[in-house]
Design an enzyme around this catalytic site. Structure first.
Site, PDB file in Angstrom:
ATOM      1  N   ASN A   1       0.394  -7.883 -10.729  1.00  0.00           N
ATOM      2  CA  ASN A   1      -0.621  -6.866 -10.488  1.00  0.00           C
ATOM      3  C   ASN A   1      -0.164  -5.543 -11.109  1.00  0.00           C
ATOM      4  O   ASN A   1       1.009  -5.225 -11.097  1.00  0.00           O
ATOM      5  CB  ASN A   1      -0.831  -6.724  -8.973  1.00  0.00           C
ATOM      6  CG  ASN A   1      -1.800  -5.628  -8.578  1.00  0.00           C
ATOM      7  OD1 ASN A   1      -1.528  -4.857  -7.676  1.00  0.00           O
ATOM      8  ND2 ASN A   1      -2.931  -5.540  -9.246  1.00  0.00           N
TER       9      ASN A   1
ATOM     10  N   CYS B   1       0.838  -1.202   0.000  1.00  0.00           N
ATOM     11  CA  CYS B   1       0.000   0.000   0.000  1.00  0.00           C
ATOM     12  C   CYS B   1       0.870   1.248   0.000  1.00  0.00           C
ATOM     13  O   CYS B   1       1.735   1.410   0.869  1.00  0.00           O
ATOM     14  CB  CYS B   1      -0.921   0.006   1.209  1.00  0.00           C
ATOM     15  SG  CYS B   1      -1.978   1.476   1.285  1.00  0.00           S
TER      16      CYS B   1
END
Length: 342
Positions: A200, A100
């Site tokens: 990703n 994150c």
């Protein structure tokens, strides 16, 4: 694609997204083709476990297995305790957040900020793996900054620590979501590891999904932003990977039913006040680039009850049905100039 003892039905995984991958969204994506969905991150700060937000995030009632829960923090002992707590609450896979880029997460040395301290990464991973008897996965970025890309070193630490699979966003923390994803870095990490690697970043179409799988050699792909308002992207990708054919756009009537069911699930999960407000962003994503979408959204944002919101959505899609059997997306730059169907 296998994570520990769990054999996924395909290579398609929903990325954990704060404020997005709640239980209703995870269940919807799984019903539309995703093999697994990772929860919103749950803090390792024990003082926050009794808050309404954390209790909702730890609620997996009726969810299709496997249930993967992401935890976030920077203290090995707290992370281990958080892992145990979530397994007690039904988690079957524990995912550790080291990807994150949000300031509020990095400012407390969690998320992708952890990649600056490889020794601490090793202690956290060892503590969590030892704390639970379920598979532990890890999500990282390519590094903290463009000058400090250490994904390969972190990946090797993860494998040596007993992590069952590694998900990797192809950008540094410094990049946030700007620029293009570095698929070659993911490929290098995949070549160096024996555990499954999940790619990703910027996967927004069936064609891109196949390209990323081929270029990286990854065992699976993780999709985040592209699934917002378009949860059927998983079945589109799966069909393309299996058949080499692109599915036609979904029927308006089907997506009308999908969205209304999604709204009902949100209303039940969050209640009248929060449900109405949380639903707004999902409705906005569903209607982005559709005819009359901008004008509809401006009206929808003013609605204060779930009943009026649901009625507005149903009416909007009824009007779309009169124009076309299937969804017709417009150039997003033209959205504001397009009048809603009457």
């Amino acid at each position: 694609m296998q994570i520990g003892s769990y054999l996924l039905k395909n290579q398609l995984i929903v990325a954990p997204m704060a404020g997005v991958t709640d239980r209703p969204f995870r269940m919807l994506c799984k019903s539309m083709g995703a093999g697994m969905a990772v929860s919103e991150m749950i803090t390792s700060n024990k003082s926050l476990w009794a808050t309404a937000k954390t209790l909702r995030r730890a609620d997996h009632s009726g969810e299709v297995e496997p249930i993967s829960v992401q935890i976030a923090g920077a203290d090995p002992a707290q992370m281990a305790e958080a892992a145990r707590m979530n397994v007690d609450q039904g988690a079957q896979i524990i995912d550790i957040n080291m990807g994150c880029p949000a300031k509020k997460v990095c400012n407390v040395a969690a998320g992708s900020a952890l990649m600056r301290d490889e020794a601490l990464v090793a202690r956290i991973l060892a503590a969590v793996v030892a704390a639970v008897d379920v598979p532990v996965t890890l999500k990282i970025r390519t590094g903290w900054s463009r000058e400090h890309k250490n994904a390969l070193a972190i990946a090797r630490i993860a494998q040596d620590s007993g992590v069952a699979a590694l998900a990797m966003h192809g950008r540094t923390r410094e990049d946030l979501y700007h620029g293009e994803a570095e698929y070659q870095t993911i490929a290098a990490v995949k070549q160096a590891l024996s555990i499954p690697v999940i790619a990703n970043g910027d996967i927004d179409s069936p064609e891109k999904a196949r390209y990323v799988l081929e270029v990286t050699g990854a065992d699976a792909i993780m999709i985040g932003r592209a699934a917002q308002g378009r949860p059927w992207i998983f079945r589109e990708i799966q069909h393309y990977l299996e058949c080499g054919e692109t599915l036609p756009p979904p029927r308006v009537a089907e997506i009308r039913a999908v969205l209304l069911a999604h709204l009902d699930a949100l209303y039940e999960f969050y209640g009248e006040y929060s449900g109405c407000r949380i639903a707004r962003k999902h409705i906005a994503w569903y209607t982005k680039a559709l005819a009359g979408g901008n004008a509809f959204r401006q009206q929808m944002y003013q609605l204060e009850t779930t009943a009026s919101q649901r009625l507005a959505v149903a009416s909007y899609f009824d009007r779309l049905c009169e124009v076309s059997e299937r969804l017709q997306y417009l150039d997003e730059n033209l959205c504001r100039a397009v009048r809603a169907p009457e």
